[in-house]
Design an enzyme around this catalytic site. Structure first.
Site, PDB file in Angstrom:
ATOM      1  N   ILE A 387     -42.203  32.336   5.197  1.00 11.33           N
ATOM      2  CA  ILE A 387     -42.566  33.752   5.046  1.00 11.33           C
ATOM      3  C   ILE A 387     -41.382  34.609   4.636  1.00 11.33           C
ATOM      4  CG2 ILE A 387     -44.620  33.803   6.524  1.00 11.33           C
ATOM      5  CD1 ILE A 387     -42.848  34.713   8.834  1.00 11.33           C
ATOM      6  N   GLY A 388     -40.211  34.041   4.653  1.00 12.73           N
ATOM      7  CA  GLY A 388     -39.072  34.854   4.247  1.00 12.73           C
ATOM      8  C   GLY A 388     -37.777  34.081   4.371  1.00 12.73           C
ATOM      9  N   ALA A 389     -36.711  34.803   4.062  1.00  9.75           N
ATOM     10  CA  ALA A 389     -35.401  34.158   4.144  1.00  9.75           C
ATOM     11  C   ALA A 389     -34.542  34.921   5.131  1.00  9.75           C
ATOM     12  CB  ALA A 389     -34.760  34.172   2.771  1.00  9.75           C
ATOM     13  N   GLY A 390     -33.927  34.195   6.027  1.00  9.19           N
ATOM     14  CA  GLY A 390     -32.999  34.824   6.963  1.00  9.19           C
ATOM     15  C   GLY A 390     -31.594  34.452   6.556  1.00  9.19           C
ATOM     16  N   GLU A 391     -30.614  34.971   7.294  1.00 10.99           N
ATOM     17  CA  GLU A 391     -29.212  34.708   6.970  1.00 10.99           C
ATOM     18  C   GLU A 391     -28.889  33.216   7.056  1.00 10.99           C
ATOM     19  OE1 GLU A 391     -26.362  35.727   6.103  1.00 10.99           O
ATOM     20  OE2 GLU A 391     -24.763  35.038   7.417  1.00 10.99           O
ATOM     21  N   GLY A 393     -31.211  30.579   7.184  1.00 14.35           N
ATOM     22  CA  GLY A 393     -32.181  29.637   6.623  1.00 14.35           C
ATOM     23  C   GLY A 393     -33.528  30.314   6.487  1.00 14.35           C
ATOM     24  N   GLU A 394     -34.545  29.495   6.212  1.00 15.36           N
ATOM     25  CA  GLU A 394     -35.869  30.072   5.988  1.00 15.36           C
ATOM     26  C   GLU A 394     -36.523  30.547   7.279  1.00 15.36           C
ATOM     27  OE1 GLU A 394     -37.491  26.676   4.080  1.00 15.36           O
ATOM     28  OE2 GLU A 394     -37.244  27.540   2.085  1.00 15.36           O
ATOM     29  N   VAL A 395     -37.415  31.528   7.120  1.00 10.86           N
ATOM     30  CA  VAL A 395     -38.252  31.943   8.243  1.00 10.86           C
ATOM     31  C   VAL A 395     -39.668  31.467   7.904  1.00 10.86           C
ATOM     32  CG1 VAL A 395     -39.054  33.875   9.654  1.00 10.86           C
ATOM     33  CG2 VAL A 395     -36.816  33.994   8.563  1.00 10.86           C
ATOM     34  N   ASP A 506     -27.763  47.715  14.862  1.00  7.33           N
ATOM     35  CA  ASP A 506     -28.363  47.586  13.529  1.00  7.33           C
ATOM     36  C   ASP A 506     -29.840  47.975  13.584  1.00  7.33           C
ATOM     37  OD1 ASP A 506     -28.483  47.087  10.854  1.00  7.33           O
ATOM     38  OD2 ASP A 506     -28.401  44.911  11.001  1.00  7.33           O
TER      39      ASP A 506
END
Ligand code: ACK
Length: 743
Positions: A387-391, A393-395, A506
């Protein structure tokens, strides 16, 4: 009736209830007669008469639905408050009924709550516009339907009129331990084992075992244990002892179990106490070894979902020593930290406010992870899609099926292959932080996978993803109350974090997740990487990386990050929410933002923003951090606004909103856009060029005067288009004059 002379007979529309009445009466409101000589009037369609209503009384109808219901969740209690219906149906006997449904967050299927829920003061016939439900299950989705009823509701064949509220309950202390079994008994010791409470409501951190010699309650002993077995030693032979056990989770202690009574063996069974110790040690070591062997067997067999997942935490528990404390004095075995925490002036002090523990304080970061996060066997997880990309690796989204639990939709953050040890540590650091929190507005950690090569963090699934993207996609689609509800949730999560002593650093709409019930949850907790992975973060002259647009001036200038700087960021999140995901300070450069804020300029009010909310934003952006509101004050203020929706009706004046931008600055004539057409094309609103020109808005100077009313008059009726044009106009102006609202 036929025998009455014509002049005594009532005309249609009139009636005479008794032949003795001197005259005919007009049918009361919402009733009629078509016939002559009527003794009563019939109710119009959808109107009814209660049996006890006099015939002279108007026909009435059921009330409309109650309005503006708000909920307040406190652990497993929910407080609901609402406003009476706009239409009482013409009756004064309005009361309220609460229907409670327990809903499966995955399937969405709901079932009636059942009898365990208590309603205060009651479930039906409520006269006041509030109610409290207690004894709900922890971490459960509920839907409450508040229905207004009156004396004729039961005659209404139509649909029920209600307002519904979805809530997710919070953490709760564990339920009492219900079954305790005696194990080995000697003349000086009693071994006990027990089962985890039926409703642990979280990860059990430890058990507290209180025991005393029967009828000697004033002198008791407390043992703490992370296991579900203990041995109470140094007891008197042939004496009865009373035991009570309670469990502790992050939510605190549950209630003590009922009293269990066991007796030590009489002296004759064993010759001396010294000798009796040997078999106990042997037995307990043997039991320990067998238990460990069983646990490891389970884990290695890979049959996690049939037992391994549940056992993982027990395995950790085996490793912890139990702690013993005797009433009034401490034994050598006691951890001095524990003494400080729990005992004060010779009295037991229950741990009250929990504080966040920085995983950095652990020498071994792995220990921190396992202290706060549950280990999940990878075979319990099904990954469905990315569903997405995190810092790191993939999410992914997927499902988690733990033994004895319903399958859950989850989000799975993965650590990319070839990671370094530092990356692994930093990645799991987020779980060590997240695992310490338990709040409906903080993303919930299900657990971690660390035993495999593939390292994962598993959290609850939030159907609508990040708040900023979600708002952009649904521009103009929500009521102000819904937006304030989102803000209230975020503030409540931040209050929890600040109470725990955690500074987020943040906070931004991109780091808030939103679920299908529009519940917002704070996410993105990190360690050193806190700001490293945020694409918004920029390096400051002092070397750190900071998301400038969201950060308080003192945090930018001298890295003073506090809950007060989180409040500043919260103000920016308010602005993002009320402007449906607009970028704060638009395309101004970071340097210009720092300069403008330093000079006292602040973001202007978003379009159609209630004045009370904009004022709250400005309060959050006070230069003096001590003058900013605290999160608990923000939550109370938002609650007040939600309870009194008319207070949200006063909007920031549209013309002042625009002219504020122009204060002491040059006119818009020197725009970077050479024509109105070019400007409208640039924002994909070129279709309105002709209409603008025909109506005299042929130069950027003229356009600068456009108000929202003008747009409506010009036929720009779509709210999304109105916003796009007005916001772009602001952007154009800000770029030109570099001027925001001076404080
Ligand atoms: O806006 P999104 O769909 O929501 O894209 C980002 C992406 O993963 C990278 O962070 C989504 N995401 C992260 N955590 C979750 C979660 N717990 N539930 C659903 N989506 C998530 C986020």
């Amino acid at each position: 009736m036929d025998s009455l002379p014509k002049k005594w007979v009532c005309r249609p529309g009139f009636f005479k209830a008794s032949p003795h009445s001197p005259s005919c009466s007009k049918c009361p409101p919402h009733s009629y007669t078509l016939d002559e000589a009527s003794t009563s009037c019939l109710c119009e369609e959808h109107y009814f008469r209660k049996e006890s209503d006099p015939p002279t009384m108007a026909c009435t109808r059921p009330p409309s639905a109650p309005r503006s219901a708000i909920s307040n969740v406190n652990e497993t209690s929910v407080f609901l408050e609402w406003i009476p219906p706009a239409d009482t149906g013409g009756r004064k006997d309005v009361s309220y009924y609460i229907a409670c449904k327990k809903c499966n967050s995955h399937s969405g299927l709901c079932e009636a709550c059942g009898g365990h829920v208590r309603y205060l003061p009651q479930q039906t016939g409520l006269k006041n516009t509030s109610v409290m439900m207690v004894d709900l299950l922890a971490h459960t989705n509920y839907t409450f339907e508040i229905e207004a009823v009156n004396g004729v509701s039961d005659q209404n064949p139509g649909a029920r009129q209600f307002v519904s509220v979805n809530v997710t309950t919070n953490q709760a202390a564990p339920s009492p331990v219900s079954s305790v079994k005696k194990g080995k008994i000697t003349k000086n010791s009693i071994s006990l084992s027990w089962q985890e409470p039926d409703r642990p409501n979280g990860i059990i951190l430890e058990y507290e075992i209180k025991y005393f010699e029967k009828d000697q309650e004033m002198s008791y002993t407390i043992i703490k244990s992370k296991e579900t077995t203990i041995t109470a030693d140094s007891l008197k032979p042939g004496s009865a002892y009373v035991f009570q056990i309670r469990a502790r989770t992050a939510a605190g202690y549950g209630g003590f179990s009922r009293r269990f009574e066991f007796e030590t063996s009489p002296v004759s069974v064993a010759a001396s106490s010294d000798q009796s110790q040997i078999p106990i040690i042997v037995v307990s070591v043997t039991v320990g070894v067998i238990l460990l062997a069983v646990v490891i067997g389970f884990l290695l067999s890979g049959s996690c979902c049939d037992g391994g997942c549940g056992w993982a935490s027990s395995l950790r528990a085996v490793a912890y020593p139990s702690l013993t404390w005797r009433c009034g004095y401490s034994k050598a075995k006691q951890d001095p930290e524990e003494e400080k925490m729990h005992f004060h002036n010779g009295h037991i002090k229950l741990p009250g406010v929990r504080t966040y523990i920085d995983p950095h304080t652990y020498e071994d970061p792995n220990q921190a992870v396992h202290e706060f996060a549950k280990e999940i066997e990878v075979s319990c997880i099904t990954i469905e899609r990315v569903i997405g990309a995190g810092e790191f690796g993939e999410v992914c989204s997927g499902r988690l099926k733990l033994q004895g639990k319903h399958e859950l939709p989850v989000a799975i953050k993965t650590l990319k292959v070839g990671y370094t040890e530092k990356q692994r540590r930093d990645f799991l650091g987020e779980a060590s932080i997240m695992g310490q929190f338990d709040h409906p507005n903080i993303i919930h950690l299900e657990g971690v996978v660390t035993k495999n090569k593939s390292v994962m963090i598993v959290t609850e699934y939030m159907e609508n993803g990040s708040l900023d993207t979600f708002l952009k996609k649904n521009d103009g689609q929500f009521t102000v109350i819904q937006l304030v509800g989102m803000l209230r949730g975020i503030a409540s999560g931040m209050k929890y974090l600040s109470d725990m002593g955690y500074v987020h650093r943040d906070l931004a709409a991109r780091n808030i997740l939103i679920n299908s019930n529009l519940v917002c949850k704070v996410s993105d907790f990190g360690l050193s990487r806190v700001l490293e992975d945020d694409p918004e973060a920029a390096y400051t002259t002092r070397g750190g990386k900071i998301p400038i647009r969201w950060t308080a001036p003192e945090a930018i200038a001298f890295r003073k990050f506090t809950s007060a700087s989180d409040v500043w960021s919260y103000g920016i999140v308010m602005w993002e929410v009320m402007s449906y995901g607009e970028r704060p300070y638009w395309e101004m450069t970071n340097q210009d933002v720092i300069k403008a804020v330093e000079e006292g300029y602040r973001l202007p009010s978003p379009m159609d923003c209630p004045a009370a909310l904009y004022q709250l934003m400005l309060d959050c952006w006070q230069k003096d951090r001590n003058s900013r509101p605290k999160f608990d004050e923000i939550v109370s203020m938002l609650d007040k606004l939600i309870r009194n929706p008319s207070s949200l009706k006063t909007l920031v004046n549209a013309s002042s909103r625009v002219s504020n931008l122009l204060v002491e600055h040059s006119p818009v004539g020197s725009s970077t856009y050479r024509s109105v057409g070019e400007w409208l094309e640039a924002i994909k609103m070129g279709r309105y060029t002709e209409i603008f020109m025909e109506n005299g808005y042929s130069s950027m100077d003229a356009v600068a005067q456009v108000t929202i009313e003008d747009l409506r008059r010009l036929g720009v009726t779509l709210v999304g288009h109105q916003k796009k044009i007005m916001n772009s106009l602001q952007e154009v102006k800000v770029q030109l004059v570099n001027g925001m609202v001076p404080l």
